[in-house]
Enzyme design. Structure first.
Site, PDB file in Angstrom:
ATOM      1  CB  CYS A  85      -0.925  -0.029   1.212  1.00  0.00           C
ATOM      2  SG  CYS A  85      -2.181   1.260   1.213  1.00  0.00           S
ATOM      3  CB  CYS A  86       3.753   2.313   2.115  1.00  0.00           C
ATOM      4  SG  CYS A  86       3.045   2.809   3.688  1.00  0.00           S
ATOM      5  CB  CYS A 119      -2.575   7.013   5.826  1.00  0.00           C
ATOM      6  SG  CYS A 119      -1.665   7.432   4.323  1.00  0.00           S
ATOM      7  CB  CYS A 151      -1.379   3.467   8.887  1.00  0.00           C
ATOM      8  SG  CYS A 151      -2.057   2.462   7.566  1.00  0.00           S
ATOM      9  CB  CYS A 208       5.836   5.077   4.395  1.00  0.00           C
ATOM     10  SG  CYS A 208       6.923   6.408   3.877  1.00  0.00           S
TER      11      CYS A 208
HETATM   12  S1  SF4 Z   1       0.317   4.735   5.617  1.00  0.00           S
HETATM   13 FE1  SF4 Z   1      -1.271   3.124   5.535  1.00  0.00          FE
HETATM   14  S2  SF4 Z   1      -2.917   3.883   4.182  1.00  0.00           S
HETATM   15 FE2  SF4 Z   1      -1.083   5.196   3.909  1.00  0.00          FE
HETATM   16  S3  SF4 Z   1      -0.074   4.363   2.143  1.00  0.00           S
HETATM   17 FE3  SF4 Z   1       0.886   3.385   3.937  1.00  0.00          FE
HETATM   18  S4  SF4 Z   1      -0.290   1.506   4.367  1.00  0.00           S
HETATM   19 FE4  SF4 Z   1      -1.466   2.761   2.897  1.00  0.00          FE
END
Ligand code: SF4
Length: 238
Positions: free
Chosen positions: A114-115, A198, A201, A225
């Protein structure tokens, strides 16, 4: 004098300087980088408290210094509003965001991926599009367990120098600077957060580790991240 990669005991360095000396050291690092790289020196602004300090220092060096913000679909509304206000004040800040579709709740099943998609990919895009040779970050060595081994001047990616001008500042000195220089910060901090990311998280953390509220309940807890650990130039498969 050209910027050269450093190899110092950053803890001792930090302990040996008072607040005012750290401010001067950080300004000098940015000034030297700007003299060497000019417009190819660009500040990464995460809109967190540390980035607010670095951005303010950079603006003391030159109002012309450019920057970029990486945002995601999951940032809290307070951060989005703060971003709008910041960009309205500083149009030399460019905003990057990846809107490609991703799996539902990927931040739970695979937060690294995701990151990679939502944060690392837009940073790679910013570095390429803004023709960056030196990027400036708000990273600090006392923020958490994953941040103790960095240096003020690094070169991890070919052709890309990374400057961490406030690496040796501690959390109190960040708030000291923001108060003394009257720098606006994200009002979300009033709720008790110490490190903002985010919404899914980020939780309010207690104890010594500032970043311990990040990615709680996942393998990434208190971690990174990826923007400080993944390749930012060249080929990289997300
Ligand atoms: S902080 Fe969480 S929601 Fe944001 S990009 Fe990374 S995993 Fe995804």
């Amino acid at each position: 004098m050209a910027l050269e990669v450093t190899n110092e005991d950053v803890r001792s360095l930090g302990d040996g300087l008072n607040f005012a000396e750290k401010v001067q050291r950080s300004l000098e690092l940015i000034r030297r980088a700007y003299e060497e790289y000019g417009d190819q020196m660009v500040v990464a602004n995460s809109l967190g408290k540390d980035s607010c300090v670095v951005w303010d220092l950079a603006k003391q060096v030159s109002s012309d210094i450019r920057g970029f913000i990486v945002t995601t679909r999951f940032k809290p509304p307070e951060t989005i509003e703060f971003m709008k206000q910041t960009v309205a004040k500083y149009p030399e800040l460019r905003v990057y965001k990846n809107d490609q579709p991703i799996e539902d709740k990927l931040y739970l099943s695979d937060p690294d991926r995701c990151c990679d998609i939502l944060k690392v990919q837009p940073i790679r895009q910013a570095i390429e599009e803004m023709d960056v040779a030196c990027w400036v970050t708000g990273l600090r060595c006392t923020e958490g367990r994953t941040r103790t081994e960095f240096q003020e001047i690094e070169q991890r990616d070919k052709g890309l120098v990374k400057l961490n001008p406030i690496l040796i500042w501690d959390e109190r000195e960040i708030w000291q600077y923001l108060a003394l220089y009257q720098v606006p910060v994200n009002p979300f901090y009033k709720k008790g957060y110490r490190s903002l990311g985010c919404a899914p998280c980020t939780q309010i953390s207690y104890g010594a580790d500032e970043r311990s509220g990040r990615w709680i309940g996942t393998s990434k807890c208190g971690g990174e991240c990826g923007i400080h650990t993944r390749p930012l130039t060249g080929d990289y498969q997300i």
